[in-house]
Design a protein around this motif. Structure first.
Motif, short mmCIF file in Angstrom:
data_model
loop_
_atom_site.label_atom_id
_atom_site.label_comp_id
_atom_site.label_asym_id
_atom_site.label_seq_id
_atom_site.Cartn_x
_atom_site.Cartn_y
_atom_site.Cartn_z
N ASP A 22 0.31 13.43 10.75
CA ASP A 22 0.58 13.97 9.41
C ASP A 22 1.80 13.31 8.79
N SER A 23 1.99 13.59 7.52
CA SER A 23 3.07 12.92 6.78
C SER A 23 4.44 13.30 7.31
N MET A 35 1.23 8.44 -0.64
CA MET A 35 0.46 9.68 -0.75
C MET A 35 -0.44 9.67 -1.99
N TYR A 65 -2.28 7.69 2.89
CA TYR A 65 -3.02 8.94 3.06
C TYR A 65 -4.06 9.11 1.96
N THR A 66 -5.25 9.58 2.36
CA THR A 66 -6.28 9.92 1.38
C THR A 66 -5.89 11.24 0.71
N GLY A 69 -5.65 13.93 3.08
CA GLY A 69 -4.58 13.89 4.07
C GLY A 69 -4.88 13.06 5.30
N ASN A 70 -5.93 12.25 5.26
CA ASN A 70 -6.27 11.40 6.40
C ASN A 70 -5.52 10.07 6.31
N PRO A 71 -4.84 9.68 7.40
CA PRO A 71 -4.03 8.46 7.35
C PRO A 71 -4.77 7.20 7.77
N ASN A 92 -8.19 8.53 10.89
CA ASN A 92 -8.81 8.86 9.61
C ASN A 92 -10.22 9.39 9.87
#
Length: 151
Positions: A22-23, A35, A65-66, A69-71, A92
């Motif tokens: 996560d971020s 982001m 990040y999408t 929230g997928n990296p 992701n």
């Protein structure tokens, strides 16, 4: 039996949490974070660019990040003459048919200034038998200005 089930449930939750990136984790790691608008730790990218200009070895990680929230992680290194990029989509959940990890070598990092954007592109990238360009980062000028005020 309930204690074992409870333990397995906690273990499963822990493993799922360990797999995510996560971020907050990205900020702690000092990654440049994109982001879909806001850019965080842009100064790390600027330091990378300064090292490249000086022909010094450097490394930076960019976490894109999408909206969900997928990296996708970009590990970019410079050895004084060329760039190595590892694209890591393993975390992701929406990567579809894209491979989990891809590596490429590139000859140049080009920055362009548009009316509203700064665009950073890797050029002369070899991935297998293809030679191509790779869009690394788009940054809204207003995002950089906002970032500069935080110093």
């Amino acid at each position: 039996m309930p204690k074992k089930l409870y333990f397995l449930l906690l273990l499963g939750i822990y493993l799922l949490a360990a797999c995510s990136y996560d971020s907050e984790k990205a900020v702690k790691n000092g990654d440049v974070i994109n982001m879909n608008g806001p850019i965080f730790n842009f100064d790390r990218f600027e330091q990378f660019l300064e090292s490249v200009k000086a022909d010094e070895a450097a490394f930076v990680r960019i976490a894109n990040y999408t909206l969900e929230g997928n990296p996708t992680l970009y590990d970019l290194s410079f050895n004084g003459s060329e760039f190595e990029l590892e694209i890591d989509r393993s975390k992701n959940k929406e990567r579809g048919d894209n491979p989990a990890k891809v590596n490429m070598s590139c000859t140049d990092l080009v920055s362009e200034e548009g009316q509203q954007l700064f665009i950073y592109t890797l050029e002369g990238c070899e991935q297998g038998s293809t030679d191509d360009n790779f869009l690394l980062l788009n940054i809204l000028k207003e995002q950089i200005e906002d970032h500069d005020h935080e110093h």
